[in-house]
Every structure is written in structure tokens, then in C-alpha cells.
Design a protein around this motif. Sequence first.
Motif, PDB file in Angstrom:
ATOM      1  N   LEU A  54      53.267  23.252  30.422  1.00  0.00           N
ATOM      2  CA  LEU A  54      54.064  24.290  30.362  1.00  0.00           C
ATOM      3  C   LEU A  54      53.552  25.694  29.701  1.00  0.00           C
ATOM      4  CD1 LEU A  54      57.528  22.303  29.643  1.00  0.00           C
ATOM      5  CD2 LEU A  54      56.973  23.501  31.706  1.00  0.00           C
ATOM      6  N   ILE A  55      52.757  25.375  28.773  1.00  0.00           N
ATOM      7  CA  ILE A  55      52.253  26.502  28.083  1.00  0.00           C
ATOM      8  C   ILE A  55      51.372  27.273  29.064  1.00  0.00           C
ATOM      9  CG2 ILE A  55      50.004  25.337  27.101  1.00  0.00           C
ATOM     10  CD1 ILE A  55      50.851  26.944  24.545  1.00  0.00           C
ATOM     11  N   PHE A  56      50.493  26.592  29.964  1.00  0.00           N
ATOM     12  CA  PHE A  56      49.640  27.243  30.957  1.00  0.00           C
ATOM     13  C   PHE A  56      50.526  28.215  31.987  1.00  0.00           C
ATOM     14  CE2 PHE A  56      46.701  24.607  28.708  1.00  0.00           C
ATOM     15  CZ  PHE A  56      45.561  25.335  28.585  1.00  0.00           C
ATOM     16  N   ASP A  57      51.743  27.322  32.262  1.00  0.00           N
ATOM     17  CA  ASP A  57      52.587  28.147  33.231  1.00  0.00           C
ATOM     18  C   ASP A  57      53.166  29.550  32.717  1.00  0.00           C
ATOM     19  OD1 ASP A  57      52.561  26.214  35.340  1.00  0.00           O
ATOM     20  OD2 ASP A  57      54.067  25.133  34.572  1.00  0.00           O
ATOM     21  N   ALA A  58      53.616  29.312  31.350  1.00  0.00           N
ATOM     22  CA  ALA A  58      53.877  30.328  30.587  1.00  0.00           C
ATOM     23  C   ALA A  58      52.953  31.456  30.442  1.00  0.00           C
ATOM     24  CB  ALA A  58      54.385  30.129  29.307  1.00  0.00           C
ATOM     25  N   ILE A  59      51.604  31.043  30.140  1.00  0.00           N
ATOM     26  CA  ILE A  59      50.587  32.007  30.075  1.00  0.00           C
ATOM     27  C   ILE A  59      50.316  32.637  31.366  1.00  0.00           C
ATOM     28  CG2 ILE A  59      47.924  32.350  29.489  1.00  0.00           C
ATOM     29  CD1 ILE A  59      48.318  29.931  27.728  1.00  0.00           C
ATOM     30  N   PHE A  60      49.976  32.032  32.536  1.00  0.00           N
ATOM     31  CA  PHE A  60      50.104  32.521  33.567  1.00  0.00           C
ATOM     32  C   PHE A  60      51.057  33.672  34.027  1.00  0.00           C
ATOM     33  CE2 PHE A  60      50.961  32.578  38.295  1.00  0.00           C
ATOM     34  CZ  PHE A  60      49.823  32.892  38.644  1.00  0.00           C
ATOM     35  N   HIS A  84      42.294  22.901  38.541  1.00  0.00           N
ATOM     36  CA  HIS A  84      40.977  23.099  39.054  1.00  0.00           C
ATOM     37  C   HIS A  84      41.128  24.429  39.884  1.00  0.00           C
ATOM     38  CE1 HIS A  84      39.200  19.102  38.382  1.00  0.00           C
ATOM     39  NE2 HIS A  84      40.601  18.563  38.660  1.00  0.00           N
ATOM     40  N   VAL A  85      42.266  24.869  40.286  1.00  0.00           N
ATOM     41  CA  VAL A  85      42.322  26.039  40.958  1.00  0.00           C
ATOM     42  C   VAL A  85      41.971  27.295  40.304  1.00  0.00           C
ATOM     43  CG1 VAL A  85      44.301  27.425  42.347  1.00  0.00           C
ATOM     44  CG2 VAL A  85      44.313  24.907  42.417  1.00  0.00           C
ATOM     45  N   ARG A  86      42.705  27.294  38.913  1.00  0.00           N
ATOM     46  CA  ARG A  86      42.365  28.718  38.268  1.00  0.00           C
ATOM     47  C   ARG A  86      41.426  28.727  37.015  1.00  0.00           C
ATOM     48  NH1 ARG A  86      44.974  33.667  38.323  1.00  0.00           N
ATOM     49  NH2 ARG A  86      46.191  32.918  40.286  1.00  0.00           N
ATOM     50  N   TRP A  87      41.728  27.871  36.046  1.00  0.00           N
ATOM     51  CA  TRP A  87      40.883  28.053  34.894  1.00  0.00           C
ATOM     52  C   TRP A  87      40.828  26.758  34.468  1.00  0.00           C
ATOM     53  CZ3 TRP A  87      46.217  28.323  33.423  1.00  0.00           C
ATOM     54  CH2 TRP A  87      46.856  29.577  33.802  1.00  0.00           C
ATOM     55  N   ASP A  88      40.001  25.888  35.151  1.00  0.00           N
ATOM     56  CA  ASP A  88      39.651  24.547  34.787  1.00  0.00           C
ATOM     57  C   ASP A  88      38.932  24.365  33.558  1.00  0.00           C
ATOM     58  OD1 ASP A  88      39.387  21.757  34.893  1.00  0.00           O
ATOM     59  OD2 ASP A  88      37.484  21.795  36.187  1.00  0.00           O
ATOM     60  N   GLY A  89      39.350  23.815  32.547  1.00  0.00           N
ATOM     61  CA  GLY A  89      38.662  23.470  31.051  1.00  0.00           C
ATOM     62  C   GLY A  89      38.929  24.753  30.184  1.00  0.00           C
ATOM     63  N   ALA A  90      39.733  25.721  30.637  1.00  0.00           N
ATOM     64  CA  ALA A  90      39.868  26.983  29.716  1.00  0.00           C
ATOM     65  C   ALA A  90      41.054  26.771  28.794  1.00  0.00           C
ATOM     66  CB  ALA A  90      40.566  27.870  30.372  1.00  0.00           C
ATOM     67  N   TYR A  98      41.571  35.444  30.227  1.00  0.00           N
ATOM     68  CA  TYR A  98      41.123  35.798  31.576  1.00  0.00           C
ATOM     69  C   TYR A  98      42.277  36.684  32.282  1.00  0.00           C
ATOM     70  CZ  TYR A  98      40.415  34.403  36.388  1.00  0.00           C
ATOM     71  OH  TYR A  98      39.793  34.353  37.919  1.00  0.00           O
ATOM     72  N   GLU A  99      43.566  36.307  32.257  1.00  0.00           N
ATOM     73  CA  GLU A  99      44.767  36.928  32.813  1.00  0.00           C
ATOM     74  C   GLU A  99      44.694  38.395  32.280  1.00  0.00           C
ATOM     75  OE1 GLU A  99      46.136  35.754  35.648  1.00  0.00           O
ATOM     76  OE2 GLU A  99      45.184  33.899  35.465  1.00  0.00           O
ATOM     77  N   GLY A 100      44.403  38.573  30.965  1.00  0.00           N
ATOM     78  CA  GLY A 100      44.436  39.964  30.339  1.00  0.00           C
ATOM     79  C   GLY A 100      46.018  40.269  29.722  1.00  0.00           C
ATOM     80  N   HIS A 101      46.695  39.063  29.383  1.00  0.00           N
ATOM     81  CA  HIS A 101      47.849  39.013  28.790  1.00  0.00           C
ATOM     82  C   HIS A 101      47.540  39.481  27.237  1.00  0.00           C
ATOM     83  CE1 HIS A 101      49.812  38.259  32.397  1.00  0.00           C
ATOM     84  NE2 HIS A 101      49.278  37.064  32.581  1.00  0.00           N
ATOM     85  N   MET A 102      47.504  40.693  26.798  1.00  0.00           N
ATOM     86  CA  MET A 102      46.982  41.047  25.311  1.00  0.00           C
ATOM     87  C   MET A 102      48.104  40.676  24.341  1.00  0.00           C
ATOM     88  SD  MET A 102      44.156  41.886  25.825  1.00  0.00           S
ATOM     89  CE  MET A 102      44.016  42.407  23.846  1.00  0.00           C
ATOM     90  N   ASP A 103      49.313  40.786  24.838  1.00  0.00           N
ATOM     91  CA  ASP A 103      50.191  40.285  23.814  1.00  0.00           C
ATOM     92  C   ASP A 103      50.353  38.883  23.306  1.00  0.00           C
ATOM     93  OD1 ASP A 103      51.198  39.654  26.259  1.00  0.00           O
ATOM     94  OD2 ASP A 103      53.175  39.873  26.014  1.00  0.00           O
ATOM     95  N   ILE A 104      49.803  38.008  24.404  1.00  0.00           N
ATOM     96  CA  ILE A 104      49.543  36.651  23.940  1.00  0.00           C
ATOM     97  C   ILE A 104      48.304  36.419  23.538  1.00  0.00           C
ATOM     98  CG2 ILE A 104      49.236  34.257  25.157  1.00  0.00           C
ATOM     99  CD1 ILE A 104      50.917  35.192  27.542  1.00  0.00           C
ATOM    100  N   VAL A 105      46.968  37.102  23.765  1.00  0.00           N
ATOM    101  CA  VAL A 105      45.876  37.059  22.971  1.00  0.00           C
ATOM    102  C   VAL A 105      45.992  37.331  21.768  1.00  0.00           C
ATOM    103  CG1 VAL A 105      43.561  38.097  22.937  1.00  0.00           C
ATOM    104  CG2 VAL A 105      44.608  37.530  25.290  1.00  0.00           C
ATOM    105  N   LEU A 132      35.090  36.608  32.775  1.00  0.00           N
ATOM    106  CA  LEU A 132      35.156  36.043  34.140  1.00  0.00           C
ATOM    107  C   LEU A 132      36.301  36.586  34.829  1.00  0.00           C
ATOM    108  CD1 LEU A 132      34.538  32.184  33.504  1.00  0.00           C
ATOM    109  CD2 LEU A 132      33.530  33.546  35.309  1.00  0.00           C
ATOM    110  N   GLY A 133      37.244  37.076  33.962  1.00  0.00           N
ATOM    111  CA  GLY A 133      38.423  37.947  34.384  1.00  0.00           C
ATOM    112  C   GLY A 133      38.297  39.386  34.594  1.00  0.00           C
ATOM    113  N   ASN A 134      37.315  39.779  34.035  1.00  0.00           N
ATOM    114  CA  ASN A 134      36.892  41.276  34.299  1.00  0.00           C
ATOM    115  C   ASN A 134      37.937  41.841  33.366  1.00  0.00           C
ATOM    116  OD1 ASN A 134      34.605  42.183  35.494  1.00  0.00           O
ATOM    117  ND2 ASN A 134      35.591  41.739  37.450  1.00  0.00           N
TER     118      ASN A 134
END
Length: 323
Positions: A54-60, A84-90, A98-105, A132-134
Amino acid sequence: MLQLNTGTHRTVFTKTKKPKKQKKPRKEQTSACKRHISDCTISITERREDPCSLIFDAIFYGNKNEVQQLISGGVDKNVVTHRHVRWDGASALGAAAYEGHMDIVRYLVDIGTLVNFCDPCQRRTPLHWACLGNQYQAAAYLIKHGADVNHRDLEQTTPLLRAALGRNIDLVKCLIENGADVRHIDILGCSVLHYACVHGDKKLINTVIRAGCISNNVAVIGKATPLQTLSKQNDRENVSQLLAAGYNLENDQNWVDSLSPPITCSNPTLEYVGRFAKTRPLSLKGLCRKTIRNEMRGVKVEQRLNTIPCPALIRQYLVLDHL
């Protein structure tokens, strides 16, 4: 179709095809499909109930409030995903970067999430994922808070190499200014200069040469040295820059020797390289520039050269201005 002529009349008989009977699915196939649907339903249900998923869904989706609630509820702030689709192992911080969500970072860094956490799969840090996410802003923020700009992942790739692969020149400059080693080579034998040359990105090539990257090995990607690649691309400006920076022709000797005059090719850059090879050894001032730049070891070259107490004209010569 059958035609029958009877005097002035012509009779046409059309043979109609019987519709094919549809094969009934085998019992084995039907049961296998039911099992697959059942398994998918279970996995989706489990994922919905798993706080770590759920936490990675929230991050996405950039949902900071849900991330806060899940971590407050006991989810490890350094949790790792296996998607495996987006950030395997992150890690959570890596995915947010990677997503650039600065408030979460910012939130994750503020609560003490490890900025240099190395994931167990690819051995990447959050800074790797930002590159990787530029994501320039995320990368700059992580660097400001102590991210290691020279950490190597499983493929011996540094954040700088990831930024070069993404052709993000602003991100490349940010990493170089903060001490990234421009001479590092990954598992494929590629430096930041090799990747810039393969892309044919003239601005990026110029940036990394001035920063001290003059790697001369033959890499797996491109199967050539940087000088050979640039010469074939007829990039006279960057070839001149590379040679002036102290590039060693040792690994280019075979193909350079084939350019012995008279050169009968339509590529003026190849002609220039051939002439340069015949004018060695370097002049005294050229040798001094090469030696001084090599002593910088590919780290903060331009900043350090600009602090040398010498006349401005000599400083310009050292940093490759006005070639």
C-alpha cells in the motif's frame, strides 16, 4: 459454385458451407483458467491488505498523507518493493525520488530515512533512482542531505552514468559540481564520455570533457574509443577539445595510423586527427596543461583549476577556454 447452361437460360447452383462447430473448451483448460483467476484474485487481495504494498501505491499516486499514516502504523520507512514493472528493489525514498514527489521525499528524509540506503536487489541508492527518473530537484535535494554521488550499483554504475544515459545535462552538471568522478567506468567499460559519444550529444560531450573525462578504452557499447566515435560523427569541435584535454592515443593507434597522408576521405575531422597524430610530442605548454588536468583525477576539475593563483589567461588555457 456450379453453373448449368440450358439454351438461353443459365442456372446457378451455390453450394453453401456448413458453419463450423465451435470446439468446447477442454475441462483441463477451463479448470486452469479458473485457478489462474482465483490466484490473481488472491494476490490482489493480499496486496491490498499488505501495508508494504500500500505504501508504494501511495507513493506512485503522490499521496503523502497515506504514506504518513502507513509509516505511523508500523511500516518500515526503509521498506523495499519488488515490483518488476516500475521500481523493482527500490526503497520507499528511492521510489519517491524516481517519481519526483518532493513532498514525500522531504517527509521521508525529515523522519530519518537513510539517504544512502542500498537496496538488496540492484544495490542502488535513492540518488540512483532519482537519476533514473530524470528528477533533478530530487537528486539535488538528496545530495544536499548527504547522498553519495559516487556510489556504485550492481552494474558498477554511478548516479552520474545514469544521468548521462538519460541525457540530462543539468543533472550531469549538478553531480559533477558535487564531486562525481567523471572517469569511473561501469561493467560495460563505459565512462560518462562513452555514453555521451554514443548518443552524439555535443553539449553533454563538451561538458564531460571539460570536467576531466578523457577515457580512451574501447567499450562494449559502441565498440570503439570516444575519439573514434567522435571522428566518425565528424564532430571536429569536441575532437579538438578532447585532444587538447590530454587524451591518450594509445588505444587508437591502429586506426589513426591508417590515416597517413595523403588522406583521401571526405571527413575533415579524420584529417585533423591524422595531422594531430603526426605532430607529437606535445608542445611544452600542452604538456603542462595535460599534466595539471590529470592531477585533478576527474573530480571537481573546473572548480579546482579556477582556484589556482595564476594569470587569467593561463587559467583560461587550463580550463579549455578559447581553443
